[in-house]
Write a protein that holds these residues in place. Structure first.
Motif, mmCIF file in Angstrom:
data_model
loop_
_atom_site.group_PDB
_atom_site.id
_atom_site.type_symbol
_atom_site.label_atom_id
_atom_site.label_comp_id
_atom_site.label_asym_id
_atom_site.label_seq_id
_atom_site.Cartn_x
_atom_site.Cartn_y
_atom_site.Cartn_z
ATOM 1 N N PHE A 154 1.367 -1.171 0.489
ATOM 2 C CA PHE A 154 -0.177 -0.255 0.022
ATOM 3 C C PHE A 154 0.437 1.146 -0.084
ATOM 4 O O PHE A 154 1.702 1.218 1.000
ATOM 5 N N LEU A 155 0.418 2.083 -1.202
ATOM 6 C CA LEU A 155 1.581 3.109 -1.087
ATOM 7 C C LEU A 155 0.778 4.391 0.537
ATOM 8 O O LEU A 155 0.379 5.491 -0.140
ATOM 9 N N THR A 156 1.639 4.148 1.514
ATOM 10 C CA THR A 156 0.601 5.066 2.299
ATOM 11 C C THR A 156 1.752 5.876 2.939
ATOM 12 O O THR A 156 2.894 5.565 3.240
ATOM 13 N N ASP A 157 1.619 7.423 2.645
ATOM 14 C CA ASP A 157 2.980 8.220 2.686
ATOM 15 C C ASP A 157 3.475 7.658 4.772
ATOM 16 O O ASP A 157 3.016 7.908 5.506
ATOM 17 N N LYS A 158 5.296 8.365 4.067
ATOM 18 C CA LYS A 158 5.444 8.090 5.617
ATOM 19 C C LYS A 158 5.856 6.603 6.370
ATOM 20 O O LYS A 158 5.882 7.061 7.743
ATOM 21 N N ARG A 159 5.196 5.810 5.661
ATOM 22 C CA ARG A 159 4.933 4.436 6.304
ATOM 23 C C ARG A 159 6.241 3.554 6.142
ATOM 24 O O ARG A 159 7.015 3.958 4.992
ATOM 25 N N ARG A 160 6.662 3.320 7.138
ATOM 26 C CA ARG A 160 8.096 2.685 6.746
ATOM 27 C C ARG A 160 8.281 1.059 7.215
ATOM 28 O O ARG A 160 6.591 0.416 8.027
ATOM 29 N N ARG A 161 8.703 0.088 6.774
ATOM 30 C CA ARG A 161 9.358 -0.872 6.162
ATOM 31 C C ARG A 161 7.753 -1.945 6.774
ATOM 32 O O ARG A 161 7.922 -2.753 7.929
ATOM 33 N N GLN A 162 7.298 -1.991 5.436
ATOM 34 C CA GLN A 162 5.740 -2.333 5.717
ATOM 35 C C GLN A 162 6.404 -4.177 4.740
ATOM 36 O O GLN A 162 6.894 -3.770 3.308
ATOM 37 N N SER A 163 5.664 -4.817 5.461
ATOM 38 C CA SER A 163 6.344 -5.684 4.343
ATOM 39 C C SER A 163 4.837 -6.283 2.824
ATOM 40 O O SER A 163 3.518 -5.743 3.156
ATOM 41 N N PRO A 164 5.385 -6.791 2.106
ATOM 42 C CA PRO A 164 4.345 -7.241 1.064
ATOM 43 C C PRO A 164 2.788 -7.773 2.125
ATOM 44 O O PRO A 164 3.082 -8.773 2.389
ATOM 45 N N VAL A 165 2.029 -7.184 1.128
ATOM 46 C CA VAL A 165 0.606 -7.890 1.133
ATOM 47 C C VAL A 165 -0.104 -9.182 0.471
ATOM 48 O O VAL A 165 0.142 -8.591 -1.098
ATOM 49 N N ASN A 166 -1.285 -10.087 0.735
ATOM 50 C CA ASN A 166 -1.335 -10.811 -0.267
ATOM 51 C C ASN A 166 -2.549 -10.351 -0.454
ATOM 52 O O ASN A 166 -3.703 -10.500 1.056
ATOM 53 N N GLN A 167 -3.472 -10.571 -1.825
ATOM 54 C CA GLN A 167 -5.031 -10.312 -1.674
ATOM 55 C C GLN A 167 -4.868 -11.136 -2.809
ATOM 56 O O GLN A 167 -4.406 -12.159 -3.861
ATOM 57 N N ILE A 168 -6.259 -11.016 -3.368
ATOM 58 C CA ILE A 168 -6.915 -12.024 -4.720
ATOM 59 C C ILE A 168 -8.471 -11.298 -4.959
ATOM 60 O O ILE A 168 -8.924 -10.444 -4.608
ATOM 61 N N GLU A 169 -7.775 -11.877 -6.364
ATOM 62 C CA GLU A 169 -8.894 -11.178 -8.105
ATOM 63 C C GLU A 169 -9.777 -11.423 -7.755
ATOM 64 O O GLU A 169 -9.019 -12.952 -8.549
ATOM 65 N N ILE A 170 -10.693 -11.446 -8.206
ATOM 66 C CA ILE A 170 -12.207 -12.108 -8.849
ATOM 67 C C ILE A 170 -12.706 -11.442 -9.522
ATOM 68 O O ILE A 170 -13.115 -10.191 -10.411
#
Length: 516
Positions: free
Chosen positions: A215-231
Motif C-alpha cells: 500500500f502506497l501509504t505516506d511516511k509508512r516505513r518497513r511495511q511487508s508485502p501483503v497478499n490479496q485475491i482478485e476475482i
C-alpha cells in the motif's frame, strides 16, 4: 534572383524551422513527458525497497518484480547499491530489477527506489477477459470436502459470482464446518489461503488470481508485502482482502506480482527479507521535467534544455529565453504598426532593467535620470566637446545620479529605489545621447514622440519578460524560439502599408475618390 524566388526560399526556411520546433516539442512531450502545464501541486510518490540477506561466499544474483503500469503514473526504478551491477529488464511481460555481483559473504543490503511520476496520458493496462478456469486437482478426499462446502454455500449453483465470493470468505472466517477446517487448516492468511480459495472459485467457473503488493501509504516505513485475491466478474477484476473477506477498493494498492510468479528470487544468498517504505511530496512542473529528463539514457539532453545549470543561471536564462518574443513584439510595432522608437531594440533593453526595479519605480527613475541627463548633455554641447568625451561625461553624471538616488532611497526606506543601480549605464548614456541628437536634428516634438513610443513598447515587453508561465514554457521548450524566428522571417517579407501609413495617406485616397 527575383523577389518571388527569394520569398519562396524564406517560406521554405520558415516551414523547416517550424517543423523542427514541432518535432523537438513532440519528443519532449512523448519521450521525456514534459508538460505545458506549470502546476505546482503535482504529487510525486517515491517508494523504496530494501532487501537484506546473507550471502553464501559466492556470486550473487537477485531479481525483484517491479510494479505494473498504474493509471495516471509512469514508473522509474533506480538503485545505488555499491558493488552491485544494476539493470532493469523485461521478462515474460514483467518488469524486473536485477542485481549482480561477484563473490559476496555475510549480511548484504540491496536497495531500489521506485518513483511514481505523474503522467496524465498513462492509462490502466488493457486486460482481456480471462478464460474459464480448468477444474482444479485435489489431493486425497479434499475434492469431496470442496464439493460439500460449495453446496452448503450455494445449493442451486446459480448465485452471482460477487455474492458467492462474499459468502465463501464469510464461511472461511467463521470456520464452522469440518470442510473449512480441513481445507483451510493453518491457511487463514497469506498465499495458501488464496490458493485454496482460488481452487474453490475455479470449481464454480469463476476466474481469480493471487496478487502480492504494498500500500502506497505516506511516511509508512518497513511495511511487508501483503497478499490479496482478485476475482473476475461483471467485466472486471475485484480485489478482496482474504483476511476480512471484503472487497478492498483502496486505490493506493501497488501490485508487484500476479498469480504464481515469485516476487523475489535470489541466487547465492539466503533468508531474504523485503521491506517497503513510501513518501509523498509535491513537486513543480519544472522539477518534474528535470526528473523526467534525468531518467533518459542520454543525459546530454538535459544539458541542452538547461535544467542541469545552477539555479542562479537558470533564473537568468528563463528571462533570456523570452527575449526573442519581446523582439518579435518590436518587429510588429515598427514594421506592421509603423511606430518609430528611439533605437531599434531600446524598449527591450529598458524592459530588462525594469525587471530589477519594478515597473513604476523604474519608469520614475528612468524619466528622472533621462531629464537630468538631457540637461547635462545640452550643457556639454555648448562647450563644443568631442563625441566620445561628451558621452563619457554623461556616463559619469548618470553614475553620480544613480548613487544619489540609491542613498536617498535607503535613507527614506524606499527599498525599490536601491535597485536603480541595475540600470545599464551605457544604455542610459546612449539613450540620452540619442535623444539629444534627435532633438537637435528633428526637433523636440520628434524626440518626445519617439521616447513615448519606446516607453509604451517597453511596458508590454516588461510584462512578457516577467510572466512566470511564459518563462517556464520558453525555458522548457526553447525550440519555440525557432517558431519566433520563423515569424520574424515571414514578417521581413511584408511590403504592404503600415497601420500608421493608412491614416497618413487617408486624405490622398479620399481626394482620388472625389475626383472619380
Amino acid at each position: 534572383m527575383t523577389v518571388s524566388h527569394s520569398r519562396r526560399k524564406i517560406y521554405v526556411l520558415a516551414g523547416i524551422l517550424i517543423l523542427i520546433a514541432a518535432g523537438i516539442a513532440a519528443f519532449k512531450i512523448c519521450v521525456l513527458h514534459f508538460s505545458f502545464s506549470r502546476s505546482v501541486n503535482a504529487e510525486l510518490w517515491v517508494m523504496e525497497c530494501r532487501i537484506r540477506f546473507d550471502a553464501d561466499n559466492g556470486p550473487v544474483k537477485a531479481v525483484l518484480s517491479l510494479p505494473y503500469e498504474l493509471p495516471g503514473y509512469y514508473l522509474a526504478a533506480t538503485s545505488q547499491t555499491p558493488g552491485y551491477e544494476y539493470s532493469v529488464q523485461e521478462r515474460d511481460s514483467r518488469i524486473q530489477a536485477v542485481w549482480k555481483s561477484g563473490e559476496r559473504s555475510g549480511p548484504q543490503t540491496l536497495s531500489c527506489q521506485i518513483t511514481f511520476i505523474p503522467d496524465a496520458s498513462a492509462g490502466a493496462p488493457e486486460e482481456e477477459p480471462p478464460e474459464t478456469p480448468a477444474r482444479p486437482h485435489w489431493a486425497g478426499g479434499q475434492k469431496q470436502l470442496a464439493e460439500q462446502l460449495l453446496k452448503s454455500i450455494d445449493p442451486g449453483g446459480k448465485m452471482p459470482a460477487g455474492q458467492f465470493a462474499e459468502q465463501l470468505f464469510r464461511r472461511i472466517q467463521k470456520n464452522d464446518t469440518p470442510a473449512v477446517s480441513i481445507l483451510f487448516a493453518e491457511k487463514h492468511s497469506g498465499a495458501s489461503l488464496i490458493h485454496t480459495a482460488g481452487k474453490l472459485l475455479a470449481m464454480r467457473g469463476i476466474p481469480s488470481r493471487g496478487v502480492e503488493g504494498v500500500f502506497l501509504t505516506d511516511k509508512r516505513r518497513r511495511q511487508s508485502p501483503v497478499n490479496q485475491i482478485e476475482i473476475f466478474y461483471d467485466g472486471k477484476y475485484h480485489r478482496y482482502d482474504p483476511v476480512s473477506g471484503k472487497v478492498n477498493s483502496r486505490e493506493d494498492f501497488i501490485p508487484l506480482r500476479y498469480g504464481e510468479d515469485s516476487l523475489f528470487e535470489i541466487t547465492g544468498g539466503r533468508q531474504p527479507k523485503l521491506r517497503f517504505s513510501a513518501l509523498k511530496t509535491n513537486i513543480s512542473a519544472a522539477g518534474l521535467n528535470r526528473l523526467r529528463g534525468s531518467l533518459v539514457e542520454h543525459s546530454w539532453l538535459m544539458d541542452i534544455v538547461g535544467y542541469e545549470l545552477p539555479v542562479s543561471e537558470q533564473n537568468v536564462f528563463k528571462r533570456l529565453a523570452l527575449l526573442p518574443l519581446a523582439v518579435l513584439l518590436i518587429v510588429i510595432v515598427r514594421n506592421i504598426i509603423g511606430l518609430q522608437s528611439m533605437g531599434t531594440f531600446m524598449p527591450v533593453l529598458i524592459a530588462l532593467a525594469f525587471l530589477e526595479t519594478g515597473l513604476v519605480a523604474g519608469l520614475i527613475a528612468f524619466l528622472l535620470i533621462l531629464t537630468v541627463g538631457l540637461a547635462a548633455r545640452a550643457l556639454l554641447s555648448n562647450m563644443n566637446l568631442l563625441m566620445v568625451p561628451r558621452i563619457s561625461a554623461v556616463v559619469v553624471i548618470v553614475i553620480l545620479l544613480m548613487k544619489v538616488i540609491s542613498v536617498l532611497s535607503y535613507a527614506y526606506g524606499f527599498t525599490q529605489g536601491q535597485s536603480i543601480t541595475f540600470f545599464p549605464l551605457i544604455i542610459l548614456a546612449w539613450t540620452i545621447e540619442r535623444a539629444s541628437m534627435v532633438w537637435e536634428e528633428d526637433g523636440a516634438r520628434t524626440m518626445f514622440r519617439q521616447l513615448a513610443v519606446s516607453l509604451a513598447a517597453c511596458i508590454p515587453c516588461y510584462f512578457l519578460l516577467n510572466n512566470a508561465y511564459l518563462q517556464y514554457l520558453f525555458f522548457s521548450f526553447q525550440e519555440f524560439n525557432l517558431v519566433i524566428l520563423a515569424l520574424i522571417l515571414l514578417l521581413g517579407t511584408y511590403t504592404g502599408y503600415r497601420l500608421t501609413e493608412l491614416k497618413r495617406f487617408k486624405s490622398l485616397v479620399t481626394s482620388c475618390s472625389d475626383r472619380s
